[in-house]
Write an enzyme that holds these catalytic residues in place. Structure first.
Site, short mmCIF file in Angstrom:
data_model
loop_
_atom_site.label_atom_id
_atom_site.label_comp_id
_atom_site.label_asym_id
_atom_site.label_seq_id
_atom_site.Cartn_x
_atom_site.Cartn_y
_atom_site.Cartn_z
N ASP A 86 -5.77 -2.39 9.14
CA ASP A 86 -5.80 -2.61 10.58
C ASP A 86 -6.47 -1.38 11.19
O ASP A 86 -6.11 -0.25 10.84
CB ASP A 86 -4.39 -2.69 11.16
CG ASP A 86 -3.70 -4.02 10.93
OD1 ASP A 86 -4.24 -4.87 10.19
OD2 ASP A 86 -2.60 -4.21 11.49
N HIS A 142 -5.01 -2.29 1.88
CA HIS A 142 -5.04 -3.48 1.03
C HIS A 142 -6.41 -3.60 0.37
O HIS A 142 -7.40 -3.07 0.86
CB HIS A 142 -4.73 -4.72 1.88
CG HIS A 142 -3.35 -4.72 2.46
ND1 HIS A 142 -2.38 -5.63 2.08
CD2 HIS A 142 -2.75 -3.90 3.37
CE1 HIS A 142 -1.25 -5.38 2.74
NE2 HIS A 142 -1.46 -4.33 3.54
N SER A 226 -6.01 8.16 8.00
CA SER A 226 -7.14 8.18 8.90
C SER A 226 -8.22 7.14 8.72
O SER A 226 -8.39 6.28 9.58
CB SER A 226 -7.78 9.55 8.82
OG SER A 226 -8.27 9.77 7.52
#
Length: 260
Positions: A86, A142, A226
């Site tokens: 995300d 992921h 980050s």
């Protein structure tokens, strides 16, 4: 002058002692009262997190939170790559023949990023995508594709900020920060997944140790982390056209297609 002052500041505040102190605090119960203000400041959607906010004992525990099982949809396809995180898909483009990528108008060496000409040369003329995670984001990583791990290695010691000011004034943060690289063999070619540490805490923890990565499965997480950079070999991958960059993306969202 401004550049020199900012660079001095980030170098002074990113040594082992400051990293150690910050890590100890966020992993201690003393940080627990800060969770509610962290949620409010970053407007975090608590409806999608696993468990209750009250279940989290430290700010670090909340930062590396899991999401509910149905919170993200993975667009599984051997013919496509998906977002590993995300965050903000901050920049995309082509890797030059002399192994340079340009992010926010600043050049970064893929040779420096990967640490050897042997590793870097495979990506000459290929494609890259840079994903930036803000403090508000879910910080688990992921797999963008299904593939076999060819190799994994880490480089760098210190980490400078990768926010807008850090990229502007830091010492080539994307190619010289502490970073952990996993190189995968996909059916269409090699994919390098470069996980870049952030200011203060150089922690990238793996939760998946098998040789095979399955698209969409969790493989690692950042502790106050980050950035993830994906590198694709030449003539193997095409980023989705007609989509705005920069743009926000979520885990499992399609970012492009492998070339048939």
């Amino acid at each position: 002058m401004k550049q020199s002052i900012y660079r001095l500041f980030i170098e002074l505040t990113n040594k082992k002692w400051s990293s150690y102190m910050i890590r100890k605090f966020v992993q201690s119960s003393l940080s627990r009262p800060f969770i509610s203000s962290f949620i409010k400041t970053y407007k975090i959607n608590v409806d999608e997190i696993e468990g209750r906010v009250a279940d989290y004992k430290t700010l670090h525990d909340f930062f590396i939170r899991n999401l509910k099982e149905d919170a993200r949809v993975v667009n599984y396809s051997e013919e496509q790559a998906v977002s590993p995180v995300d965050g903000l898909l901050a920049d995309t483009g082509s890797i030059s023949d002399d192994l340079v990528i340009e992010v926010k108008g600043k050049p970064y060496s893929v040779l420096d990023m990967l640490g050897s000409e042997g590793k870097a040369s495979d990506y000459s003329g290929g494609e890259f995508a840079v994903f930036y995670l803000s403090p508000a984001n879910y910080h688990r990583i992921h797999s963008p594709v299904s593939g076999t791990i060819l190799s994994r290695w880490s480089l760098g010691q210190h980490s400078y900020p990768v926010n807008e000011l850090g990229l502007m004034y830091g010492k080539e943060a994307l190619s010289k920060n502490f970073r952990s690289i996993t190189e995968l063999k996909h059916v269409k070619g090699k994919v390098a997944v470069v996980k870049v540490g952030a200011m203060f805490v150089n922690s990238i923890d793996y939760v998946h140790e098998e040789k095979e990565w399955t698209q969409g499965e969790e493989v690692a997480y950042f502790s106050f982390g980050s950035t993830v950079i994906l590198l694709f070999e030449k003539n193997t991958f095409r980023l989705s056209p007609n989509k705005e960059v920069p743009r926000n993306v979520t885990v499992g969202e399609t970012i492009g297609d492998f070339i048939k």
